[in-house]
Design a protein around this motif. Structure first.
Motif, PDB file in Angstrom:
ATOM      1  N   LEU A  44       0.832  -1.203   0.029  1.00 21.71           N
ATOM      2  CA  LEU A  44       0.174   0.353   0.208  1.00 21.71           C
ATOM      3  C   LEU A  44       0.494   1.356   0.262  1.00 21.71           C
ATOM      4  O   LEU A  44       1.158   2.037  -0.513  1.00 21.71           O
ATOM      5  CB  LEU A  44      -1.195  -0.263   1.401  1.00 21.71           C
ATOM      6  CG  LEU A  44      -1.615   1.285   1.886  1.00 21.71           C
ATOM      7  CD1 LEU A  44      -2.970   0.849   0.005  1.00 21.71           C
ATOM      8  CD2 LEU A  44      -3.191   1.083   2.634  1.00 21.71           C
ATOM      9  N   ARG A  45       1.792   1.406   0.897  1.00 21.50           N
ATOM     10  CA  ARG A  45       2.710   2.110   0.931  1.00 21.50           C
ATOM     11  C   ARG A  45       3.634   2.083  -0.178  1.00 21.50           C
ATOM     12  O   ARG A  45       3.835   3.677  -0.745  1.00 21.50           O
ATOM     13  CB  ARG A  45       3.551   2.098   2.370  1.00 21.50           C
ATOM     14  CG  ARG A  45       3.760   3.255   3.070  1.00 21.50           C
ATOM     15  CD  ARG A  45       4.929   3.026   4.184  1.00 21.50           C
ATOM     16  NE  ARG A  45       6.309   2.115   3.922  1.00 21.50           N
ATOM     17  CZ  ARG A  45       6.411   0.918   4.075  1.00 21.50           C
ATOM     18  NH1 ARG A  45       5.935   0.369   5.250  1.00 21.50           N
ATOM     19  NH2 ARG A  45       7.917   0.532   3.285  1.00 21.50           N
ATOM     20  N   ARG A  46       4.003   1.739  -1.149  1.00 25.98           N
ATOM     21  CA  ARG A  46       4.809   1.506  -2.304  1.00 25.98           C
ATOM     22  C   ARG A  46       3.815   2.149  -3.369  1.00 25.98           C
ATOM     23  O   ARG A  46       4.352   2.885  -3.878  1.00 25.98           O
ATOM     24  CB  ARG A  46       5.614  -0.061  -2.517  1.00 25.98           C
ATOM     25  CG  ARG A  46       6.446   0.224  -3.900  1.00 25.98           C
ATOM     26  CD  ARG A  46       7.024   1.188  -4.087  1.00 25.98           C
ATOM     27  NE  ARG A  46       8.540  -0.292  -3.537  1.00 25.98           N
ATOM     28  CZ  ARG A  46       9.203  -0.463  -4.090  1.00 25.98           C
ATOM     29  NH1 ARG A  46       9.391  -0.394  -5.278  1.00 25.98           N
ATOM     30  NH2 ARG A  46      10.222  -0.635  -2.915  1.00 25.98           N
ATOM     31  N   LEU A  47       2.188   1.730  -3.049  1.00 25.41           N
ATOM     32  CA  LEU A  47       1.473   2.270  -4.735  1.00 25.41           C
ATOM     33  C   LEU A  47       1.587   3.712  -4.589  1.00 25.41           C
ATOM     34  O   LEU A  47       1.428   4.294  -5.379  1.00 25.41           O
ATOM     35  CB  LEU A  47       0.239   1.270  -4.232  1.00 25.41           C
ATOM     36  CG  LEU A  47      -0.641   1.656  -5.310  1.00 25.41           C
ATOM     37  CD1 LEU A  47       0.360   1.192  -6.822  1.00 25.41           C
ATOM     38  CD2 LEU A  47      -2.045   0.169  -4.839  1.00 25.41           C
ATOM     39  N   ARG A  48       1.064   4.565  -2.994  1.00 22.64           N
ATOM     40  CA  ARG A  48       0.435   5.196  -2.792  1.00 22.64           C
ATOM     41  C   ARG A  48       2.226   6.124  -3.125  1.00 22.64           C
ATOM     42  O   ARG A  48       2.406   7.226  -4.149  1.00 22.64           O
ATOM     43  CB  ARG A  48       0.917   5.910  -1.556  1.00 22.64           C
ATOM     44  CG  ARG A  48       0.141   5.387  -0.668  1.00 22.64           C
ATOM     45  CD  ARG A  48      -0.839   6.188   0.556  1.00 22.64           C
ATOM     46  NE  ARG A  48      -2.083   5.850   0.648  1.00 22.64           N
ATOM     47  CZ  ARG A  48      -2.240   5.332   1.761  1.00 22.64           C
ATOM     48  NH1 ARG A  48      -1.768   5.222   3.276  1.00 22.64           N
ATOM     49  NH2 ARG A  48      -3.425   5.228   3.070  1.00 22.64           N
ATOM     50  N   LEU A  49       3.883   5.462  -2.550  1.00 21.65           N
ATOM     51  CA  LEU A  49       4.663   6.051  -3.588  1.00 21.65           C
ATOM     52  C   LEU A  49       4.770   6.186  -5.276  1.00 21.65           C
ATOM     53  O   LEU A  49       4.790   7.606  -5.991  1.00 21.65           O
ATOM     54  CB  LEU A  49       5.832   5.990  -2.985  1.00 21.65           C
ATOM     55  CG  LEU A  49       7.604   6.245  -3.995  1.00 21.65           C
ATOM     56  CD1 LEU A  49       7.609   7.671  -3.173  1.00 21.65           C
ATOM     57  CD2 LEU A  49       8.336   5.559  -2.973  1.00 21.65           C
ATOM     58  N   VAL A  50       4.543   5.002  -5.591  1.00 19.91           N
ATOM     59  CA  VAL A  50       4.405   4.738  -7.210  1.00 19.91           C
ATOM     60  C   VAL A  50       3.056   5.776  -7.604  1.00 19.91           C
ATOM     61  O   VAL A  50       3.659   6.703  -9.339  1.00 19.91           O
ATOM     62  CB  VAL A  50       3.713   3.739  -7.782  1.00 19.91           C
ATOM     63  CG1 VAL A  50       3.982   3.975  -9.115  1.00 19.91           C
ATOM     64  CG2 VAL A  50       5.402   2.805  -7.173  1.00 19.91           C
TER      65      VAL A  50
END
Lengths: 212, 212
Positions: A44-50
């Motif tokens: 989820l965190r990585r997705l937000r960053l992407v």
């Protein structure tokens, strides 16, 4: 969580998440059956960053992959990871391409002196240094003021801002989370800073010239 | 001066100047013969501004024409001319397009409270206000910190910067020259500010995490 929940919690549509998975911007989920995978908070965190990089930072996919690889590279120290990740981000402004050599040299000298006066180390290979030199070269070439004394207030304010920002990043716990936040905030706060500058200019101009 | 001298002094190639003349970004010179026109210092200044807008500000030709018309419109007061010209410039950052209504409302509230806390008037129709709301909505949606207390330092620094910038503009003598400088510096100092922020971050991060 399943893909549907990841989509719902992030606000990113399922086909877009699948695209990020194919492009290896997002690590694969843990396989739980032939057709389903399980995702966690890290996804989820990585997705937000992407999302922040691609959509708001207008970072090309290949560049985003490079930035994310630097963030995730635990083989090097924190500062190098941060440096590599932020350096890979597109520079905050267009490069001036038609300056002559004399102007370029004067811009380089001004940029170096400014940083020395601010007590900063000069790192000529930092892409932000090149952007600064290019911006100064444009100002010089177009005949607008840009000597060190004009620039110092900008540098001091940038320094104050950076101290605030780096302290903010320090509040995130895990090293990788810190790096992710640093990259996201570098990109996401650019429009905040530029729009606040314009609002402040409007306010200041109306106080000074408004006559009310 | 003749076209060749205008080109040499500005560094802008003759065919480009002719294009600007055709597009009415530059007022015509004073005809001195069937094939020649005479240009003055005002043309040179205007040419520099056009160059700054199109090449470095990446402003579309139609927008540049609108900005320049506002700058030259002596029928209205100085502040309105400035406001119209700067408002026509493209906003300093991308707009967030896929936020939901709740997030948009929270972003709007945050932007308004921030400006009130800074003692600024809230002008919802200012394009910079919309850019700010959009940037905050992206931060909220992606789960990054953006409450008023986080934003206040940015606002205060933007205020200090604007005071410095508006004072700088005040040093130009004629009203039209002031407006031209205000437009050019708004655009040209954006990459200066963003690159200095990144350099300051690198400096601050190496002090804090560098361990030397």
């Amino acid at each position: 969580m399943r893909l549907a929940e990841l989509s719902e919690r992030s606000g990113v549509p399922i086909p877009t998440i699948k695209y990020y998975l194919r492009e290896e911007l997002l690590p694969p989920g843990r396989r739980v059956s032939a057709t389903q995978a399980e995702y966690d908070e890290e996804h989820l965190r990585r997705l937000r960053l992407v999302r922040a990089l691609l959509q708001l930072g207008r970072v090309p996919v290949a560049t985003a992959r490079e930035v994310l690889a630097a963030v995730a590279d635990e083989s090097v120290d924190q500062l190098s990871r941060l440096g590599t990740a932020v350096a890979a981000l597109p520079p905050g402004g267009p490069r001036d391409t038609d300056g002559d050599e004399t102007t370029a040299r004067e811009a380089e000298r001004t940029a170096e002196e400014l940083q020395r006066r601010l007590g900063w180390r000069v790192v000529p290979e930092n892409p932000a240094h090149l952007t600064l030199v290019s911006a100064l070269s444009a100002l010089l070439r177009l005949g607008y003021p840009c000597d060190v004394s004009q620039l110092l207030p900008y540098g001091r304010l940038a320094g104050d801002l950076a101290a605030h920002e780096v302290a903010l990043i320090g509040e995130f716990e895990a090293p990788t989370t810190q790096l992710e936040a640093a990259v996201a905030l570098t990109v996401l706060y650019e429009p905040v800073l530029l729009s606040l500058r314009r609002l402040a200019q409007a306010e200041e101009a109306s106080r000074r010239f408004g006559g009310e």
